[in-house]
Design an enzyme around this catalytic site. Structure first.
Site, mmCIF file in Angstrom:
data_model
loop_
_atom_site.group_PDB
_atom_site.id
_atom_site.type_symbol
_atom_site.label_atom_id
_atom_site.label_comp_id
_atom_site.label_asym_id
_atom_site.label_seq_id
_atom_site.Cartn_x
_atom_site.Cartn_y
_atom_site.Cartn_z
ATOM 1 N N LYS A 79 -3.719 0.022 -7.929
ATOM 2 C CA LYS A 79 -2.802 -0.547 -7.187
ATOM 3 C C LYS A 79 -3.124 -1.624 -6.125
ATOM 4 O O LYS A 79 -4.144 -1.590 -5.405
ATOM 5 C CB LYS A 79 -2.309 0.734 -6.456
ATOM 6 C CG LYS A 79 -1.056 0.724 -5.635
ATOM 7 C CD LYS A 79 -0.554 2.108 -5.241
ATOM 8 C CE LYS A 79 0.794 2.226 -4.482
ATOM 9 N NZ LYS A 79 1.084 3.374 -3.944
ATOM 10 N N SER B 40 5.643 4.557 -5.238
ATOM 11 C CA SER B 40 5.220 3.133 -5.104
ATOM 12 C C SER B 40 4.267 2.624 -5.994
ATOM 13 O O SER B 40 4.270 1.362 -6.195
ATOM 14 C CB SER B 40 4.926 2.933 -3.284
ATOM 15 O OG SER B 40 3.569 3.816 -3.301
ATOM 16 N N SER C 79 4.237 9.295 -4.607
ATOM 17 C CA SER C 79 3.907 8.077 -5.455
ATOM 18 C C SER C 79 2.782 8.068 -6.574
ATOM 19 O O SER C 79 2.842 7.047 -7.278
ATOM 20 C CB SER C 79 3.491 6.972 -4.364
ATOM 21 O OG SER C 79 4.299 6.652 -3.524
#
Length: 603
Positions: free
Chosen positions: A77, A151, A175
């Site tokens: 990420k 996210s 997330s």
């Protein structure tokens, strides 16, 4: 060459068969080039750099599978640093190029894993839906009209679509779990502080957690263990002893009627009920609990002073670059201006008051099982109402890190037309991460819904999570120690507990031993014999109690391994074959209890 889903067991088998990390790199590059979702990555590892990393790995560890993650491709990420690749947090104006890997990335690389790129996210990890990025919105691998979850959107899609074996996400409000649910994956959310956050752009620094997306619980836990470990450079890193959970009769807290909310998504509610039934079939005790104090704590994360912690993470950048923020993200973070120091302390007081209320609920249960998300939405619907609908996704996730829990999100199956997946999450007390894994894995395997977009992909036995050791010894009893029988008190007295009632494999025979009071059975194994399988019970006893049994067992009985009808082998009472000469065989009754009942019926 390589399987469609790159789980650890499949990769290890491919490498053992002669394929190399260089072969894998070419395969992954071809997969990325063929991907239909252009929004997965923000930055890809240049092809020549990825090939060079594979060659370097083969030079330092030439033996296949000689490192825990030898040649395993993973995505990161883009709020987690990878040396040489920009970190952007999905805000181009914020970008910087780190010289060092985040601690977790460095540990994974040392274990042999290969970074294939940096993945898209809701900007500054603010959101649970995956639409808040200037790089576009990654889409569900099952229907591109639907959100991917956020996210950690790109991370989940990279795994679910078969580009990476696993991916790193972060989790503040859910997330690392919601994208797993929306893409038929496992999401491992460690206890806050178990995995260090050094080199991670914070969202809410005090509650942020680095997470793992994987195809199986076993893979996710193995990867998390590589990342584990105290790091003094992280002020929130913690040292703690792993917490235990009961290995049997796990008490699972589920939503009571008044706290159920699925926002009219009947399919997701039905999948939650099916998960409850599956847990019960696996031997869990289902216990309704009051979710209200957990829900009220969840509301604090976005409707309380913790929003100010989001501003603390980016305050200098926001002061100079407010126009570079996604409008929804800017609205959320700028809401911090209405909170002051007094509000922060009052928020802490409220959280601790709610924690006290949750303790009463934890007296009833060992773990909680909740919907990972109560519903899902199309990208169009989310963009039309971005804050309210995003809030729906966090109804059953936002409390976890505020209270410091461990959590594992697992698939719960697909809706009625086999279209979109849902998920459930198991929550345990702080540092119950390993103890939680065995039941989560059993739940996932009972579902048989594959991994990611590969719905029919089998879950490898090699990734199966072993039952957590609870300090007790399993013991098979066949006769007078069965529940309700004369010697059962020898088990219950020292605190033994019943694990399950089951049957032996079919090649066991049962005899009545002569001159025993109370009457005792003699169980022997007779290879080649085919019978009904005999009714037995498996109990858990302390090592001390087990030792007393072994010491006090009279001849011709002894302790040996008994094969059960599921193929497992457990220590239990067996008889020496010489003792059955002339003894009455009672195998036909199917068990000692049934034989005793037949004798009593004779008067």
């Amino acid at each position: 060459m390589f399987p469609a889903f790159l789980d650890l067991a499949s990769l290890k088998a491919a490498y053992a068969g002669g394929l190399t990390p260089l072969d894998l790199v070419e395969d992954v590059l071809a997969r990325i080039a063929a991907s239909s979702d252009p929004a997965i990555f923000i930055t890809r590892t240049p092809a020549d750099d990825l090939r060079a990393a594979a060659r370097d790995l083969m030079a330092r560890a030439p033996e296949p599978n000689s490192l825990p993650l030898w040649g395993v491709p993973f995505a990161v990420k883009d709020n987690i640093d990878v040396a040489g690749l920009p970190t952007t947090a999905a805000c181009p104006a914020f970008a910087y190029r780190p010289e060092q890997d985040a601690t977790v990335v460095a540990r994974l690389k040392a274990a042999g894993a290969l970074v294939i790129g940096k993945t898209n996210l809701d900007q500054f990890a603010t959101g649970l839906n995956g639409t808040r990025s200037p790089h576009g919105a990654p889409r569900s691998v099952f229907d591109s009209a639907y959100v991917s979850g956020g996210s950690s959107s790109g991370s989940a899609i990279s795994v679910a679509s078969g580009l990476a074996s696993f991916a790193l996400g972060t989790d503040t409000a859910g997330s690392g779990r919601v994208p797993a649910a929306f893409n038929n994956l496992v999401g491992i959310k460690p206890t806050p502080g178990l995995v260090p956050n050094v080199g991670v752009v914070p969202a809410c620094r005090s509650v942020d957690v680095v997470t793992v997306f994987a195809g199986t619980v076993g893979d996710g836990v193995a990867i998390r263990k590589v990342m584990d470990g105290y790091d003094a450079a992280d002020p929130f890193s913690r040292k703690a002893k792993p917490a235990a959970l009961p290995a049997s009769k796990l008490r699972i807290g589920v939503l009571a009627g008044g706290e159920r909310e699925f926002y009219s998504n009947a399919a997701y509610e039905a999948l939650y009920d099916a998960a409850i039934a599956r847990a019960k079939a696996l031997g869990a005790e289902i216990v309704p609990f009051d979710y209200a104090p957990f829900r009220q704590a969840a509301e604090l994360l976005y409707n309380g002073p913790w929003v100010a912690e989001r501003l603390a993470a980016v305050k200098d950048f926001m002061a100079s670059n407010a126009d570079d923020f996604d409008p929804t993200v800017r609205t959320i973070i700028s809401g911090a201006s209405k909170y002051d120091a007094v509000d922060a302390f009052e928020g802490l007081y409220k959280l601790e008051a709610l924690r006290q209320k949750t303790l009463a609920e934890w007296q009833k249960v060992d773990v909680l099982m909740l919907p990972t998300s109560p519903t899902t939405y199309t990208v169009e619907a989310m963009l039309a109402d971005p804050i309210v609908k995003n809030g729906h996704f966090g109804r059953y996730t936002n409390f976890a890190n505020l209270f410091g829990y461990a959590a594992i999100a697992i698939p719960a199956g697909f809706d009625a037309d086999d279209h979109l997946p849902a998920g459930v999450t198991l929550f345990g007390p702080a540092f119950s991460d390993d103890a939680l894994a065995s039941f989560a894995d059993a739940m996932h395997r009972a579902l048989a819904a594959g991994m990611g977009k590969e719905k029919s992909a089998p879950l490898s036995e090699a990734s199966k999570v072993a039952e957590a050791y609870d300090g007790l010894v399993s013991l098979v009893v066949v006769g007078a120690h069965l529940s309700g029988m004369p010697l059962n008190h020898e088990l219950t007295g020292p605190g033994g507990r019943l694990l399950k009632a089951c049957r032996t494999a079919p090649d066991y025979r049962l005899f009545v031993l002569p001159n025993t009071t109370p009457p005792k059975p003699g169980l022997i194994r007779a290879p080649g014999f085919t019978g009904p399988g005999l009714a037995v019970e498996v109990w858990k006893v302390t090592p001390e109690a087990f030792g007393r049994f072994v010491q006090n067992i009279p001849a011709p009985l002894g302790i040996g391994k008994i094969t059960l009808d599921d193929g497992s082998q457990v220590s239990g009472f067996l008889c020496e074959p010489y003792a059955i000469e002339g003894a009455r065989e009672v195998t036909e009754f199917g068990g000692w209890r049934q034989y005793i009942a037949s004798e009593k019926s004779k008067g």
